[in-house]
Design an enzyme around this catalytic site. Sequence first.
Site, PDB file in Angstrom:
ATOM      1  N   ARG A   1     -13.741  -8.869   1.521  1.00 20.00           N
ATOM      2  CA  ARG A   1     -12.298  -8.693   1.262  1.00 20.00           C
ATOM      3  C   ARG A   1     -11.552  -9.970   1.651  1.00 20.00           C
ATOM      4  O   ARG A   1     -10.624 -10.404   0.974  1.00 20.00           O
ATOM      5  CB  ARG A   1     -11.746  -7.502   2.074  1.00 20.00           C
ATOM      6  CG  ARG A   1     -12.217  -6.125   1.632  1.00 20.00           C
ATOM      7  CD  ARG A   1     -11.538  -5.653   0.366  1.00 20.00           C
ATOM      8  NE  ARG A   1     -10.093  -5.553   0.491  1.00 20.00           N
ATOM      9  CZ  ARG A   1      -9.417  -4.489   0.929  1.00 20.00           C
ATOM     10  NH1 ARG A   1     -10.078  -3.397   1.263  1.00 20.00           N
ATOM     11  NH2 ARG A   1      -8.098  -4.492   0.996  1.00 20.00           N
TER      12      ARG A   1
ATOM     13  N   ASP B   1     -17.139   7.257  -2.442  1.00 16.66           N
ATOM     14  CA  ASP B   1     -15.855   7.121  -1.750  1.00 16.66           C
ATOM     15  C   ASP B   1     -15.652   8.437  -0.992  1.00 16.66           C
ATOM     16  O   ASP B   1     -16.327   9.434  -1.276  1.00 16.66           O
ATOM     17  CB  ASP B   1     -14.737   6.900  -2.790  1.00 16.66           C
ATOM     18  CG  ASP B   1     -13.368   6.601  -2.175  1.00 16.66           C
ATOM     19  OD1 ASP B   1     -13.301   6.267  -0.964  1.00 16.66           O
ATOM     20  OD2 ASP B   1     -12.356   6.686  -2.903  1.00 16.66           O
TER      21      ASP B   1
ATOM     22  N   ARG C   1       0.884  -1.185   0.000  1.00 14.84           N
ATOM     23  CA  ARG C   1       0.000   0.000   0.000  1.00 14.84           C
ATOM     24  C   ARG C   1       0.911   1.221   0.000  1.00 14.84           C
ATOM     25  O   ARG C   1       1.710   1.412   0.916  1.00 14.84           O
ATOM     26  CB  ARG C   1      -0.921   0.018   1.218  1.00 14.84           C
ATOM     27  CG  ARG C   1      -1.649   1.336   1.378  1.00 14.84           C
ATOM     28  CD  ARG C   1      -2.769   1.311   2.387  1.00 14.84           C
ATOM     29  NE  ARG C   1      -3.945   0.629   1.867  1.00 14.84           N
ATOM     30  CZ  ARG C   1      -5.166   0.730   2.369  1.00 14.84           C
ATOM     31  NH1 ARG C   1      -5.379   1.498   3.420  1.00 14.84           N
ATOM     32  NH2 ARG C   1      -6.173   0.072   1.849  1.00 14.84           N
TER      33      ARG C   1
ATOM     34  N   GLN D   1     -10.077  -3.986  -3.646  1.00 17.73           N
ATOM     35  CA  GLN D   1     -11.355  -3.512  -3.126  1.00 17.73           C
ATOM     36  C   GLN D   1     -12.429  -3.592  -4.208  1.00 17.73           C
ATOM     37  O   GLN D   1     -13.550  -4.041  -3.949  1.00 17.73           O
ATOM     38  CB  GLN D   1     -11.216  -2.065  -2.627  1.00 17.73           C
ATOM     39  CG  GLN D   1     -12.506  -1.489  -2.075  1.00 17.73           C
ATOM     40  CD  GLN D   1     -12.953  -2.162  -0.784  1.00 17.73           C
ATOM     41  OE1 GLN D   1     -12.214  -2.144   0.194  1.00 17.73           O
ATOM     42  NE2 GLN D   1     -14.140  -2.753  -0.764  1.00 17.73           N
TER      43      GLN D   1
ATOM     44  N   CYS E   1     -16.421   1.539   0.284  1.00 22.53           N
ATOM     45  CA  CYS E   1     -15.289   0.678   0.673  1.00 22.53           C
ATOM     46  C   CYS E   1     -14.891   0.876   2.128  1.00 22.53           C
ATOM     47  O   CYS E   1     -14.187   0.038   2.689  1.00 22.53           O
ATOM     48  CB  CYS E   1     -14.108   0.939  -0.249  1.00 22.53           C
ATOM     49  SG  CYS E   1     -13.322   2.544  -0.034  1.00 22.53           S
TER      50      CYS E   1
ATOM     51  N   HIS F   1      -7.443   0.890  -6.422  1.00 21.11           N
ATOM     52  CA  HIS F   1      -7.637  -0.003  -5.271  1.00 21.11           C
ATOM     53  C   HIS F   1      -8.265  -1.293  -5.818  1.00 21.11           C
ATOM     54  O   HIS F   1      -9.426  -1.610  -5.541  1.00 21.11           O
ATOM     55  CB  HIS F   1      -8.537   0.682  -4.246  1.00 21.11           C
ATOM     56  CG  HIS F   1      -8.459   0.079  -2.865  1.00 21.11           C
ATOM     57  ND1 HIS F   1      -7.698  -1.039  -2.563  1.00 21.11           N
ATOM     58  CD2 HIS F   1      -9.070   0.444  -1.695  1.00 21.11           C
ATOM     59  CE1 HIS F   1      -7.838  -1.329  -1.283  1.00 21.11           C
ATOM     60  NE2 HIS F   1      -8.660  -0.451  -0.734  1.00 21.11           N
TER      61      HIS F   1
HETATM   62  N1  NVA Z   1      -9.999   6.720  -1.542  1.00 19.32           N
HETATM   63  C1  NVA Z   1      -9.704   6.300  -0.187  1.00 19.32           C
HETATM   64  C2  NVA Z   1      -9.916   4.831  -0.033  1.00 19.32           C
HETATM   65  C3  NVA Z   1      -9.635   4.287   1.340  1.00 19.32           C
HETATM   66  C4  NVA Z   1      -9.757   2.809   1.429  1.00 19.32           C
HETATM   67  C5  NVA Z   1      -8.283   6.686   0.166  1.00 19.32           C
HETATM   68  O1  NVA Z   1      -7.387   6.481  -0.664  1.00 19.32           O
HETATM   69  O2  NVA Z   1      -8.050   7.197   1.265  1.00 19.32           O
HETATM   70  N1   CP Z   2     -11.316  -0.255   2.314  1.00 19.56           N
HETATM   71  C1   CP Z   2     -10.045  -0.263   2.765  1.00 19.56           C
HETATM   72  O1   CP Z   2      -9.088  -0.530   2.018  1.00 19.56           O
HETATM   73  O2   CP Z   2      -9.915   0.008   4.091  1.00 19.56           O
HETATM   74  P1   CP Z   2      -8.570   0.275   4.912  1.00 19.56           P
HETATM   75  O3   CP Z   2      -8.025   1.586   4.463  1.00 19.56           O
HETATM   76  O4   CP Z   2      -8.988   0.281   6.339  1.00 19.56           O
HETATM   77  O5   CP Z   2      -7.596  -0.832   4.613  1.00 19.56           O
END
Ligand code: NVA
Ligand code: CP
Length: 311
Positions: free
Chosen positions: A289, A221, A105, A135, A261, A132
């Site tokens: 997930r 989102d 990540r 997800q 998500c 993502h």
């Molecule tokens: N778009 C959000 C998704 C979190 C799972 C982010 O990148 O913070």
């Molecule tokens: N949806 C998701 O990826 O959540 P986290 O940021 O908690 O991993």
Amino acid sequence: MTKKRDLLTLRDLTVHEHLALFRRAAVLKHARHERRPVNTMVGRTLVMIFEKASTRTRLSFQAAMLQLGGTTIDLSAANSQMARGEPLADTARVTGRYCDAVMVRTFGDERIREFAAHCEVPVINGLTDDGHPVQVMTDLFTVTERLGEVKGKTIAFVGDTASNMGRSFTRGAGLFGYHLRLASPKGYHPADDVLTPSKDFVALSADPQEAVKGADVVVTDVWTSMGQEAESKQRLADLGGYQVDAKLMKLAAPHAVFLHCLPAHRGEEVTAEVLDGPQSAAWDEAENRLHVQKALLEFLISDHELRRQTR
Ligand code: NVA
Ligand code: CP
């Protein structure tokens, strides 16, 4: 380096491979609900590298590996030599020698691409600024559970459709054959390089009501993704008219499913009434997930082992 498959974007797998993973995920979900052990990953190790915060991704990947009989190592980038300037390529070369797959990540997509290029085992995108995919695979699996299949369905994404979630949904449209309506203010739609491969399946709009009308699925989102915190005031002002509330949901098909998500900001991109209401699949989505990633780990790790044996 033996050839290996990575999952950096949804398009790294064919639609047939995705659908096969969905079928396997359903089997694994059933087994989990019956507490029947499945030990396909005994002796295998997944390394997880986090350069951003996470709850679901960390928990679901770790639980997935442990429940399949394998193990995980959680490398917080801040506590590793990466934070002291060790080149990413060197970290990737070394990490690949210890484990069977790596979940990363991070921020820019170029970072995960560089990592994957130097890592000898499969690399899974656990979220970048550009996508993502695990997800969205899970979201599409959740849609198949609720509505039968995703092909031919209409999905309306409202809000910041240029977010990593919006981009992965856009990449998935042409691949899976769903119709995607993206409702965002000016400047918040995905760029052309993301739109072009799915162009026959994607419609852009500035009007949430038009986008949601008759839709099978409504998605949103957060308005401020990780790494964009400095822009949050501006984003709140720009996206203020794009909240998914009960009135908007009423315009969708009566059977419409709401997806998020998580984490969610109730009162911003979605109201509590919708997120916690009967049409919301957010909690199944979070659970799924676990099942989808189990199927993905089995697929990528066993594919790589086969390539190693037959090289
Ligand atoms: N778009 C959000 C998704 C979190 C799972 C982010 O990148 O913070
Ligand atoms: N949806 C998701 O990826 O959540 P986290 O940021 O908690 O991993």
